[in-house]
Motif scaffolding. Sequence first.
Motif, PDB file in Angstrom:
ATOM      1  N   UNK A   3       0.834  -1.198   0.000  1.00 35.49           N
ATOM      2  CA  UNK A   3       0.000   0.000   0.000  1.00 35.49           C
ATOM      3  C   UNK A   3       0.872   1.252   0.000  1.00 35.49           C
ATOM      4  N   UNK A   4       1.402   1.578  -1.166  1.00 37.55           N
ATOM      5  CA  UNK A   4       2.153   2.811  -1.357  1.00 37.55           C
ATOM      6  C   UNK A   4       1.157   3.950  -1.562  1.00 37.55           C
ATOM      7  N   UNK A   8      -2.653   3.498  -2.933  1.00 37.42           N
ATOM      8  CA  UNK A   8      -3.770   3.973  -2.125  1.00 37.42           C
ATOM      9  C   UNK A   8      -4.646   4.926  -2.935  1.00 37.42           C
ATOM     10  N   UNK A   9      -4.025   5.787  -3.710  1.00 33.75           N
ATOM     11  CA  UNK A   9      -4.770   6.711  -4.561  1.00 33.75           C
ATOM     12  C   UNK A   9      -5.606   5.929  -5.574  1.00 33.75           C
ATOM     13  N   UNK A  10      -5.019   4.902  -6.175  1.00 35.05           N
ATOM     14  CA  UNK A  10      -5.736   4.078  -7.149  1.00 35.05           C
ATOM     15  C   UNK A  10      -6.923   3.359  -6.513  1.00 35.05           C
ATOM     16  N   UNK A  11      -6.738   2.884  -5.305  1.00 37.78           N
ATOM     17  CA  UNK A  11      -7.827   2.188  -4.615  1.00 37.78           C
ATOM     18  C   UNK A  11      -9.014   3.109  -4.362  1.00 37.78           C
ATOM     19  N   UNK A  80       2.155  11.451 -11.944  1.00 36.67           N
ATOM     20  CA  UNK A  80       0.875  11.237 -11.263  1.00 36.67           C
ATOM     21  C   UNK A  80       0.891   9.899 -10.508  1.00 36.67           C
ATOM     22  N   UNK A  81       0.208   9.819  -9.361  1.00 38.10           N
ATOM     23  CA  UNK A  81       0.185   8.551  -8.606  1.00 38.10           C
ATOM     24  C   UNK A  81      -0.304   7.362  -9.429  1.00 38.10           C
ATOM     25  N   UNK A  82      -1.316   7.575 -10.280  1.00 35.87           N
ATOM     26  CA  UNK A  82      -1.813   6.471 -11.106  1.00 35.87           C
ATOM     27  C   UNK A  82      -0.745   6.042 -12.107  1.00 35.87           C
ATOM     28  N   UNK A  83      -0.081   7.007 -12.713  1.00 36.12           N
ATOM     29  CA  UNK A  83       0.995   6.687 -13.661  1.00 36.12           C
ATOM     30  C   UNK A  83       2.105   5.904 -12.983  1.00 36.12           C
ATOM     31  N   UNK A  84       2.441   6.303 -11.765  1.00 32.14           N
ATOM     32  CA  UNK A  84       3.486   5.599 -11.024  1.00 32.14           C
ATOM     33  C   UNK A  84       3.076   4.155 -10.742  1.00 32.14           C
ATOM     34  N   UNK A  85       1.805   3.954 -10.459  1.00 35.63           N
ATOM     35  CA  UNK A  85       1.312   2.595 -10.196  1.00 35.63           C
ATOM     36  C   UNK A  85       1.285   1.746 -11.462  1.00 35.63           C
ATOM     37  N   UNK A  86       1.261   2.397 -12.626  1.00 34.23           N
ATOM     38  CA  UNK A  86       1.179   1.677 -13.897  1.00 34.23           C
ATOM     39  C   UNK A  86       2.535   1.212 -14.413  1.00 34.23           C
ATOM     40  N   UNK A  87       3.619   1.687 -13.839  1.00 37.10           N
ATOM     41  CA  UNK A  87       4.946   1.389 -14.378  1.00 37.10           C
ATOM     42  C   UNK A  87       5.190  -0.111 -14.488  1.00 37.10           C
TER      43      UNK A  87
END
Length: 284
Positions: A3-4, A8-11, A80-87
Amino acid sequence: MATTPSIQYCQEKTYPVGSSAYYAYLFVPEKQKETIQILYAFFNEVTQILYTASDSTVARAKIEWWKNEIHQLFQGKPEHPISQALVEPIKQYQLSQQFFTYIIESVEMDLTHNRYLDWVSLKKFCTMQTGAFTCLITQVLTTTTEDNIRFAQHIGVALHFASFLQNMGADAQQGRIYIPMDFLRQHNAIAADILNGQHTEAFQSLMQAQYLFVKDLFKEGLTYLSPDQRKTLRPILIQINLSLKLLATLSKDNWQVLDKSMSLAPISQLFIATKTWISKRVYL
């Protein structure tokens, strides 16, 4: 999944518990489900620009920012947090940059349209938005083949058009009608009546015709689904069956969609999801 802050933002942005998407991906292995939730977060974040921006100038600025952000993401420099989660998912599933770009461009397209004159123009919008999104989901669920992508594009269009029928009232309150104007003319339906929430006989005739049209769209899309892919693509089959069940319910209610919203009961959605997961069938 750790849970980074980005996760968390994506959730917070992904599909909610109890939604049709929740039941569609209920039985998917956890790793794939986590990626799909991130993709939904991206999709929701971008497509909601149309409704959350204070005016068209702000909306266009956000769209341009996201175009650049996707470019930066695929260059390994997301902000963006979502972009970071997509890497990591992009690397693992070889997700296509073009599909992300199409989704952003579809929002730009919708910004200049609150009516679509014909099916060709509306289909282009649906293909760019939910068609592209369903392609990304398909890349997570299975191998990227020509037939799988065609299946995803066609089913994405059908799911999107089905959602327009389900959400006619909410869209009308925003001054938007997502049924082509030439379809309205064929049934003598008047746009002003729809925007004013009037359930006329012409409107009910229009909606019933669109229901049959959606079923044909699903049938066309299913012709691209090879038998050996039915198991891996069961979540999309669940979405189809959930959509068809809700449309059938709305049809029985004579399309009273302009002044109220309707959804399937959780137990009904769970039953359909479980039945489809086991049978790997679409019930047209």
